[in-house]
Design a protein around this motif. Sequence first.
Motif, PDB file in Angstrom:
ATOM      1  N   LEU A  53     -19.174 -36.961 -30.210  1.00 29.11           N
ATOM      2  CA  LEU A  53     -18.793 -37.013 -31.623  1.00 29.11           C
ATOM      3  C   LEU A  53     -19.642 -37.996 -32.424  1.00 29.11           C
ATOM      4  O   LEU A  53     -19.498 -38.080 -33.648  1.00 29.11           O
ATOM      5  CB  LEU A  53     -17.306 -37.381 -31.757  1.00 29.11           C
ATOM      6  CG  LEU A  53     -16.319 -36.267 -31.388  1.00 29.11           C
ATOM      7  CD1 LEU A  53     -14.895 -36.793 -31.361  1.00 29.11           C
ATOM      8  CD2 LEU A  53     -16.429 -35.098 -32.366  1.00 29.11           C
ATOM      9  N   ALA A  54     -20.525 -38.723 -31.745  1.00 30.14           N
ATOM     10  CA  ALA A  54     -21.402 -39.661 -32.442  1.00 30.14           C
ATOM     11  C   ALA A  54     -22.273 -38.940 -33.468  1.00 30.14           C
ATOM     12  O   ALA A  54     -22.627 -39.488 -34.508  1.00 30.14           O
ATOM     13  CB  ALA A  54     -22.283 -40.411 -31.441  1.00 30.14           C
ATOM     14  N   GLY A  55     -22.593 -37.675 -33.187  1.00 27.93           N
ATOM     15  CA  GLY A  55     -23.416 -36.895 -34.106  1.00 27.93           C
ATOM     16  C   GLY A  55     -22.748 -36.617 -35.440  1.00 27.93           C
ATOM     17  O   GLY A  55     -23.406 -36.221 -36.406  1.00 27.93           O
ATOM     18  N   TYR A  56     -21.423 -36.800 -35.511  1.00 28.44           N
ATOM     19  CA  TYR A  56     -20.700 -36.569 -36.753  1.00 28.44           C
ATOM     20  C   TYR A  56     -20.777 -37.784 -37.690  1.00 28.44           C
ATOM     21  O   TYR A  56     -20.351 -37.714 -38.833  1.00 28.44           O
ATOM     22  CB  TYR A  56     -19.223 -36.286 -36.467  1.00 28.44           C
ATOM     23  CG  TYR A  56     -18.936 -34.939 -35.855  1.00 28.44           C
ATOM     24  CD1 TYR A  56     -18.199 -33.997 -36.549  1.00 28.44           C
ATOM     25  CD2 TYR A  56     -19.373 -34.602 -34.582  1.00 28.44           C
ATOM     26  CE1 TYR A  56     -17.897 -32.752 -36.004  1.00 28.44           C
ATOM     27  CE2 TYR A  56     -19.082 -33.367 -34.014  1.00 28.44           C
ATOM     28  CZ  TYR A  56     -18.350 -32.448 -34.730  1.00 28.44           C
ATOM     29  OH  TYR A  56     -18.062 -31.231 -34.191  1.00 28.44           O
ATOM     30  N   PHE A  57     -21.307 -38.918 -37.177  1.00 25.76           N
ATOM     31  CA  PHE A  57     -21.224 -40.177 -37.918  1.00 25.76           C
ATOM     32  C   PHE A  57     -21.826 -40.111 -39.315  1.00 25.76           C
ATOM     33  O   PHE A  57     -21.183 -40.547 -40.274  1.00 25.76           O
ATOM     34  CB  PHE A  57     -21.873 -41.318 -37.119  1.00 25.76           C
ATOM     35  CG  PHE A  57     -21.872 -42.631 -37.855  1.00 25.76           C
ATOM     36  CD1 PHE A  57     -20.705 -43.383 -37.955  1.00 25.76           C
ATOM     37  CD2 PHE A  57     -23.018 -43.109 -38.470  1.00 25.76           C
ATOM     38  CE1 PHE A  57     -20.692 -44.578 -38.648  1.00 25.76           C
ATOM     39  CE2 PHE A  57     -23.009 -44.312 -39.165  1.00 25.76           C
ATOM     40  CZ  PHE A  57     -21.851 -45.054 -39.253  1.00 25.76           C
ATOM     41  N   PRO A  58     -23.048 -39.582 -39.507  1.00 27.56           N
ATOM     42  CA  PRO A  58     -23.626 -39.593 -40.860  1.00 27.56           C
ATOM     43  C   PRO A  58     -22.733 -38.896 -41.890  1.00 27.56           C
ATOM     44  O   PRO A  58     -22.553 -39.392 -43.001  1.00 27.56           O
ATOM     45  CB  PRO A  58     -24.963 -38.855 -40.676  1.00 27.56           C
ATOM     46  CG  PRO A  58     -25.294 -39.049 -39.237  1.00 27.56           C
ATOM     47  CD  PRO A  58     -23.986 -39.014 -38.515  1.00 27.56           C
ATOM     48  N   GLU A  59     -22.176 -37.731 -41.532  1.00 28.48           N
ATOM     49  CA  GLU A  59     -21.316 -37.004 -42.464  1.00 28.48           C
ATOM     50  C   GLU A  59     -20.004 -37.732 -42.710  1.00 28.48           C
ATOM     51  O   GLU A  59     -19.511 -37.790 -43.833  1.00 28.48           O
ATOM     52  CB  GLU A  59     -21.037 -35.596 -41.929  1.00 28.48           C
ATOM     53  CG  GLU A  59     -22.263 -34.698 -41.875  1.00 28.48           C
ATOM     54  CD  GLU A  59     -22.033 -33.454 -41.052  1.00 28.48           C
ATOM     55  OE1 GLU A  59     -21.857 -32.381 -41.661  1.00 28.48           O
ATOM     56  OE2 GLU A  59     -22.016 -33.552 -39.818  1.00 28.48           O
ATOM     57  N   LEU A  60     -19.424 -38.302 -41.650  1.00 30.78           N
ATOM     58  CA  LEU A  60     -18.170 -39.023 -41.809  1.00 30.78           C
ATOM     59  C   LEU A  60     -18.353 -40.323 -42.572  1.00 30.78           C
ATOM     60  O   LEU A  60     -17.440 -40.760 -43.287  1.00 30.78           O
ATOM     61  CB  LEU A  60     -17.533 -39.312 -40.439  1.00 30.78           C
ATOM     62  CG  LEU A  60     -16.445 -38.308 -40.056  1.00 30.78           C
ATOM     63  CD1 LEU A  60     -17.053 -36.953 -39.740  1.00 30.78           C
ATOM     64  CD2 LEU A  60     -15.619 -38.797 -38.896  1.00 30.78           C
ATOM     65  N   ALA A  61     -19.517 -40.944 -42.429  1.00 35.29           N
ATOM     66  CA  ALA A  61     -19.779 -42.185 -43.157  1.00 35.29           C
ATOM     67  C   ALA A  61     -19.710 -41.936 -44.661  1.00 35.29           C
ATOM     68  O   ALA A  61     -19.204 -42.769 -45.418  1.00 35.29           O
ATOM     69  CB  ALA A  61     -21.147 -42.742 -42.769  1.00 35.29           C
ATOM     70  N   ARG A  62     -20.197 -40.761 -45.098  1.00 33.16           N
ATOM     71  CA  ARG A  62     -20.119 -40.422 -46.524  1.00 33.16           C
ATOM     72  C   ARG A  62     -18.675 -40.159 -46.950  1.00 33.16           C
ATOM     73  O   ARG A  62     -18.274 -40.508 -48.059  1.00 33.16           O
ATOM     74  CB  ARG A  62     -20.987 -39.201 -46.822  1.00 33.16           C
ATOM     75  CG  ARG A  62     -22.493 -39.468 -46.691  1.00 33.16           C
ATOM     76  CD  ARG A  62     -23.314 -38.319 -47.264  1.00 33.16           C
ATOM     77  NE  ARG A  62     -23.197 -37.112 -46.463  1.00 33.16           N
ATOM     78  CZ  ARG A  62     -23.979 -36.830 -45.433  1.00 33.16           C
ATOM     79  NH1 ARG A  62     -24.929 -37.680 -45.069  1.00 33.16           N
ATOM     80  NH2 ARG A  62     -23.841 -35.707 -44.760  1.00 33.16           N
ATOM     81  N   LEU A  63     -17.904 -39.535 -46.064  1.00 39.00           N
ATOM     82  CA  LEU A  63     -16.502 -39.256 -46.393  1.00 39.00           C
ATOM     83  C   LEU A  63     -15.653 -40.520 -46.416  1.00 39.00           C
ATOM     84  O   LEU A  63     -14.650 -40.591 -47.130  1.00 39.00           O
ATOM     85  CB  LEU A  63     -15.900 -38.297 -45.357  1.00 39.00           C
ATOM     86  CG  LEU A  63     -15.946 -36.797 -45.628  1.00 39.00           C
ATOM     87  CD1 LEU A  63     -15.196 -36.056 -44.542  1.00 39.00           C
ATOM     88  CD2 LEU A  63     -15.362 -36.460 -46.994  1.00 39.00           C
ATOM     89  N   LYS A  64     -16.034 -41.501 -45.633  1.00 41.20           N
ATOM     90  CA  LYS A  64     -15.243 -42.732 -45.498  1.00 41.20           C
ATOM     91  C   LYS A  64     -15.024 -43.399 -46.853  1.00 41.20           C
ATOM     92  O   LYS A  64     -13.958 -43.962 -47.113  1.00 41.20           O
ATOM     93  CB  LYS A  64     -15.962 -43.691 -44.553  1.00 41.20           C
ATOM     94  CG  LYS A  64     -15.163 -44.939 -44.183  1.00 41.20           C
ATOM     95  CD  LYS A  64     -14.165 -44.665 -43.098  1.00 41.20           C
ATOM     96  CE  LYS A  64     -13.515 -45.943 -42.582  1.00 41.20           C
ATOM     97  NZ  LYS A  64     -12.495 -45.687 -41.564  1.00 41.20           N
ATOM     98  N   SER A  65     -16.015 -43.306 -47.735  1.00 43.62           N
ATOM     99  CA  SER A  65     -15.922 -43.970 -49.037  1.00 43.62           C
ATOM    100  C   SER A  65     -15.199 -43.122 -50.086  1.00 43.62           C
ATOM    101  O   SER A  65     -14.983 -43.577 -51.210  1.00 43.62           O
ATOM    102  CB  SER A  65     -17.324 -44.326 -49.542  1.00 43.62           C
ATOM    103  OG  SER A  65     -18.115 -43.160 -49.661  1.00 43.62           O
TER     104      SER A  65
END
Length: 363
Positions: A53-65
């Motif tokens: 699931l590490a590959g999801y990090f860039p997309e989730l980082a944008r959603l986090k904000s």
Amino acid sequence: MFIKKILLISTVIFIFSSHFASARRIKYWSDINSAVLVLGYNRQEAGKITSDLAGYFPELARLKSETDPLKKVSGLAEIIRSRIYKTNDLLSCELPWVLEKARANCLGYAQVFYVLGKALGLDVDFVSEYPGHIANLVKIGTQHVIVDITWKNVFSPYYISGMLDLQKSYESVTDTLMVARDPNGILGSYRIIEKIGAESISAARLTNAGIAQLEAGNYAEAKKYFQQATSSDFSYASAHNMLGVAIAESQQDYKKAIEEFDIAIGINKFYALAYSNKGNALSELRQYNQAIENFRKAVSIDSNCALAWAGLGIALYLHTEKKEEGISAIERGLFINRSLYFELPGEIQNLPAIAKFYTNSAG
């Protein structure tokens, strides 16, 4: 000297930003790992899942904000649906397999949404709107939304309900069930949503594995999985119901099967299919009045339970004087599921009112 200062400041900012991004990744991995462990995976499996699931990090980082929680929910649903494709395979619920093959059934999708939702800070859990189908429940403030990643129609590849005030939307809300009358009968006589804790998901996966073995005719293996599921979480009603089915089909020990159906009903008194299965077991024991009572209970809870309508009709037609009511009940079951025609006794299949279902299906 001025240029050197600028370069020095830029380097410090870059190093700080890199450390900040790294810290966010570590927090992201830690949150995912914790959520995966709650679902009953061992540490080795959790490590592999977290890595995948590490590959999801860039997309989730944008959603986090994202400050709008509904946009965060829909954004997460879009990410998951774009990366993982739907399948009906019962075994497509184990996260290592789901992430490797990019295929998931409802339980697989719900687990991915749960794990990533937790990493995003969402208050997310699991629900089942009918036995065997798992979705997610997300709390937003004092209200909730139901998220079903497997739902697909012309408008959307997933389903997110409107905001629900559970106390107003449902007549009864407990720790395990939300119940409302369904006046249109679209979802049955009641709309029932079972709230499933994350600790029950391991039992759900074992139950899925058992159903796959049962459908393959491997009764001993099926029973083993269902027993493991009830040991993993005794309060998971579906596991008891399916264990009862396995016992009835493999051993013809209908009394023992009824014990399991009764446990399932004790956990969820609105479990229509468990009442129907109990009715079938009672019919095998020639306790027809009690069987009819359980079939009636099943259809009073879920008016779309085809198996219960068919069981009720068979019992009424063959073992009481209520022949016409029996035929009507069987017809109702066949309107819902025509394939049940082939499960009916021969003397009922040949009745003109019933035979037309075969003719219509063949035509």
